[in-house]
Scaffold this motif. Structure first.
Motif, mmCIF file in Angstrom:
data_model
loop_
_atom_site.group_PDB
_atom_site.id
_atom_site.type_symbol
_atom_site.label_atom_id
_atom_site.label_comp_id
_atom_site.label_asym_id
_atom_site.label_seq_id
_atom_site.Cartn_x
_atom_site.Cartn_y
_atom_site.Cartn_z
ATOM 1 N N GLU A 8 -1.867 -0.050 -11.381
ATOM 2 C CA GLU A 8 -1.993 -1.512 -11.371
ATOM 3 C C GLU A 8 -1.600 -2.068 -10.003
ATOM 4 N N LEU A 9 -0.524 -1.527 -9.434
ATOM 5 C CA LEU A 9 -0.129 -1.931 -8.087
ATOM 6 C C LEU A 9 -1.171 -1.492 -7.067
ATOM 7 N N ALA A 10 -1.767 -0.312 -7.292
ATOM 8 C CA ALA A 10 -2.787 0.192 -6.367
ATOM 9 C C ALA A 10 -4.002 -0.732 -6.322
ATOM 10 N N LYS A 11 -4.333 -1.353 -7.445
ATOM 11 C CA LYS A 11 -5.480 -2.271 -7.481
ATOM 12 C C LYS A 11 -5.270 -3.441 -6.530
ATOM 13 N N ILE A 12 -4.128 -4.101 -6.648
ATOM 14 C CA ILE A 12 -3.895 -5.278 -5.818
ATOM 15 C C ILE A 12 -3.591 -4.880 -4.379
ATOM 16 N N ALA A 13 -2.997 -3.696 -4.166
ATOM 17 C CA ALA A 13 -2.756 -3.220 -2.801
ATOM 18 C C ALA A 13 -4.079 -2.982 -2.075
ATOM 19 N N THR A 14 -5.074 -2.494 -2.795
ATOM 20 C CA THR A 14 -6.405 -2.299 -2.216
ATOM 21 C C THR A 14 -7.012 -3.624 -1.784
ATOM 22 N N LEU A 45 3.538 5.826 -2.917
ATOM 23 C CA LEU A 45 4.780 6.469 -3.344
ATOM 24 C C LEU A 45 4.874 6.547 -4.863
ATOM 25 N N LEU A 46 4.593 5.438 -5.543
ATOM 26 C CA LEU A 46 4.700 5.409 -7.001
ATOM 27 C C LEU A 46 3.642 6.299 -7.660
ATOM 28 N N LEU A 47 2.437 6.333 -7.083
ATOM 29 C CA LEU A 47 1.405 7.218 -7.620
ATOM 30 C C LEU A 47 1.811 8.682 -7.471
ATOM 31 N N ALA A 48 2.462 9.003 -6.350
ATOM 32 C CA ALA A 48 2.933 10.377 -6.144
ATOM 33 C C ALA A 48 4.030 10.730 -7.142
ATOM 34 N N LEU A 49 4.861 9.742 -7.500
ATOM 35 C CA LEU A 49 5.950 9.989 -8.457
ATOM 36 C C LEU A 49 5.426 10.296 -9.866
ATOM 37 N N CYS A 50 4.190 9.922 -10.130
ATOM 38 C CA CYS A 50 3.605 10.238 -11.442
ATOM 39 C C CYS A 50 3.543 11.739 -11.687
ATOM 40 N N PHE A 51 3.550 12.526 -10.612
ATOM 41 C CA PHE A 51 3.448 13.981 -10.734
ATOM 42 C C PHE A 51 4.818 14.656 -10.661
ATOM 43 N N VAL A 52 5.884 13.839 -10.633
ATOM 44 C CA VAL A 52 7.242 14.373 -10.507
ATOM 45 C C VAL A 52 8.001 14.141 -11.808
ATOM 46 N N PHE A 56 0.837 -1.200 0.000
ATOM 47 C CA PHE A 56 0.000 0.000 0.000
ATOM 48 C C PHE A 56 0.875 1.254 0.000
ATOM 49 N N ALA A 57 1.898 1.288 0.863
ATOM 50 C CA ALA A 57 2.805 2.437 0.928
ATOM 51 C C ALA A 57 3.569 2.596 -0.381
ATOM 52 N N LEU A 58 3.979 1.469 -0.981
ATOM 53 C CA LEU A 58 4.698 1.530 -2.260
ATOM 54 C C LEU A 58 3.798 2.079 -3.361
ATOM 55 N N ALA A 59 2.525 1.675 -3.340
ATOM 56 C CA ALA A 59 1.579 2.187 -4.332
ATOM 57 C C ALA A 59 1.386 3.696 -4.186
#
Length: 380
Positions: free
Chosen positions: A112-118, A80-87, A75-78
């Motif tokens: 995609e990672l966010a889906k399985i993390a959920t 972080l990676l989602l936040a990096l989309c704006f960087v 969940f934390a990795l998802a």
């Protein structure tokens, strides 16, 4: 039936993968950005297929309770990676959406990672709180607030499709877990309304909604894809034009190798193969739910149901869009559309289901019967 469910599940997935590679081979040669290689997309998909099969095998052999203990890591990795989309330059702006990150020359979609993390989070949360699942705070407000962090990041990327898919999967899992159905219904209506409001504030999304009401009127812009998809269905008929003989893939239908690959199956292979694809997805859903229902504990039930919901809802949305039953939304067809991130996720989900099945089969029969009674909820 339960003991054979894993075999039928693998058969369904194998059939979808074979059809996907064959139709991608026929369709992708005419796609833009092939970089001079007509097999560019096929090679990339084959590479991701190899990676996905390895991950599927690993997930099938790992104790699925590992994901309950480590859900917070994913969940934390998802997040972080989602936040990096704006960087920039890590985050990539593609067609007006910041839903990709680029690393080592490869692009990856963090949603995609966010889906399985959920799915990991909700399964672990409700497995540990069975007796209070029906209460408002622990059974609805807290889990929705935590999932809302991911949804907020994804909708800000301008990815309404992934937002709806994750939200619908979350509500399905919460319903199965025993959350208050009345409150779930009210929040669902509010969520649907919020998605429509968000779509109305975005010019492209609003155009798609308007085009859905009258494809002919918007055939030069927002309705182009769905109108040409209908032409493909009509051209193929029952028998199809023959593999490689489709016309819409010749740059008439944009993204024919990704989001709109299903009409290409109809045009080239006909209605029979198209219905076979639908049947294989139904078989996958039935077998997946059989495995989930016979899991040895509540976490296995919810994890399996979440994976099946992800795969089934994504397939349903894609089929609905490509047959003009739903407004246009960029969402690929699992196991078939070109897209490495999604293919790996789908195969990982299959591995999770096989892990749940393997442990349920290996468990003694009397223990399984007791576990089935313990983890039964008001929904299942």
């Amino acid at each position: 039936m339960h003991r054979k469910s894993a075999y039928f599940l693998c058969l369904a997935v194998l059939g979808l993968l074979v059809i996907g590679i064959v139709i991608l081979f026929s369709t992708s040669a005419f796609a833009r950005q092939t970089k001079g290689d007509v097999y560019f997309f096929v090679k990339h998909q084959a590479a991701f297929l190899g990676v996905g099969l390895v991950i599927c095998a690993m997930a099938a052999t790992i104790d699925y309770h590992f994901w309950a203990r480590t859900w917070w890591v994913w969940f934390a990795l998802a997040v972080l990676l989602l936040a990096l989309c704006f960087v920039p330059p890590i985050g990539k702006n593609v067609n007006g959406s910041r839903r990709w990150i680029g690393l080592a020359g490869q692009r990856f979609q963090p949603s995609e990672l966010a889906k399985i993390a959920t799915v990991f989070f909700l399964a672990a949360w409700f497995a540990a709180r069975e007796k209070v699942s029906g209460k408002l705070l622990p059974g609805l407000i807290i889990p929705l607030s935590i999932v809302g962090v991911l949804l907020l990041l994804i909708v800000t990327e301008v990815d309404l499709g992934a937002t709806v898919l994750i939200g619908a999967t979350a509500f399905t899992m919460m319903f199965i877990a025993g959350s208050n159905p009345f409150a779930l219904g009210l929040i669902s209506l509010g969520g649907i309304g919020a998605i429509f409001v968000a779509a109305m504030t975005m010019r492209e999304r609003m155009g798609r909604l308007l085009a859905f009401t009258d494809l002919e009127k918007f055939k030069e812009n927002a309705g182009l894809q769905q109108l040409n998809a209908l032409i493909a269905w009509g051209s193929g008929g029952v028998e199809g034009l023959g593999l490689g003989n489709g016309r819409q893939k010749m740059l008439y239908l944009p993204f024919a190798h990704t989001d709109f690959i299903f009409p290409m199956i109809g045009e080239e292979l006909g209605l029979r193969v198209s219905l076979l694809v639908v049947f294989l997805f139904v078989l996958l859903i039935v077998c997946g739910m059989m495995i989930a229902l016979h899991a040895k504990d509540r976490f296995g039930l919810l994890l399996g149901a979440g994976v099946v919901s992800l795969l089934g809802l994504q397939a349903a949305v894609n089929i609905g869009v490509t047959t003009s039953l739903l407004p246009n939304k960029g969402m690929g067809l699992p196991f078939i559309s070109y897209g490495g991130s999604n293919l790996v996720l789908c195969l990982f989900g299959v591995g999770l289901l096989l892990s749940i099945y393997r442990q349920a089969i290996l468990e003694p029969a009397n223990t399984k019967r007791t576990a089935l009674q313990v983890r039964t909820t008001p929904r299942i």
